[in-house]
Design an enzyme around this catalytic site. Structure first.
Site, PDB file in Angstrom:
ATOM      1  N   CYS A 116       0.689  -4.101   0.061  1.00 41.47           N
ATOM      2  CA  CYS A 116       0.171  -3.362  -1.208  1.00 41.47           C
ATOM      3  C   CYS A 116      -0.696  -2.083  -0.874  1.00 41.47           C
ATOM      4  CB  CYS A 116      -0.753  -4.555  -1.765  1.00 41.47           C
ATOM      5  SG  CYS A 116       0.182  -5.942  -2.435  1.00 41.47           S
ATOM      6  N   CYS A 154      -3.185  -7.757   1.329  1.00 41.82           N
ATOM      7  CA  CYS A 154      -1.832  -7.478   1.313  1.00 41.82           C
ATOM      8  C   CYS A 154      -1.767  -6.088   2.115  1.00 41.82           C
ATOM      9  CB  CYS A 154      -1.158  -7.586  -0.002  1.00 41.82           C
ATOM     10  SG  CYS A 154       0.863  -7.072   0.060  1.00 41.82           S
TER      11      CYS A 154
END
Length: 145
Positions: free
Chosen positions: A73, A70
């Site tokens: 993230c 991600c």
């Protein structure tokens, strides 16, 4: 737990510790492994430590639900670490890899990452989704404590 002490799970070994509230800011250490219980750093936890800390701890714990693939993230990780250092005496910070531990995502009905969940005294208090700068993370924690 008594009103003058808090139950705190060591985010390194999972041991439950009783910490006098008067010593919370003095860098208490785990009675089993010696790790600092409120280090101002983000601890990577597994599902067992996650579950124990989110269900039983008296001190606030904010968990970042993330995955290595991600991009947002990974972008937020340094901001989360800055917030952890800033709020060292107010809350503890942890992260759990939702790809490695998918059962956590399913159980908590996580639909998107990154997602921050704030827990205190065994209860989920609030959620904040999306990548955020440290200032927003800090404001989120302060607003709910």
């Amino acid at each position: 737990m008594t009103p003058d002490a808090a139950r705190v799970t060591c985010l390194s070994c999972g041991q439950a510790n009783r910490v006098p509230l008067a010593k919370k800011g003095a860098g208490p250490k785990c009675a089993t492994c010696g790790a600092r219980l409120a280090s101002g750093e983000v601890a990577a936890v597994d599902v067992q430590i996650h579950d124990k800390a989110t269900r039983a701890d008296d001190l606030p714990l904010i968990v970042d639900y993330w995955a290595p693939w991600c991009g947002p993230c990974r972008m937020m990780a340094p901001e989360f670490a800055k917030a952890a250092a800033s709020l060292q005496t107010k809350a503890r910070f942890a992260k759990i890899d939702t790809e490695q531990f998918p059962a956590v995502s399913q159980r908590l009905q996580i639909r998107g990452i990154p997602l921050l969940i704030l827990y205190t005294k065994g209860q989920e208090i609030a959620r904040l989704s999306g990548a955020r700068p440290a200032t927003e993370i800090e404001a989120f924690v302060r607003q709910h404590l």
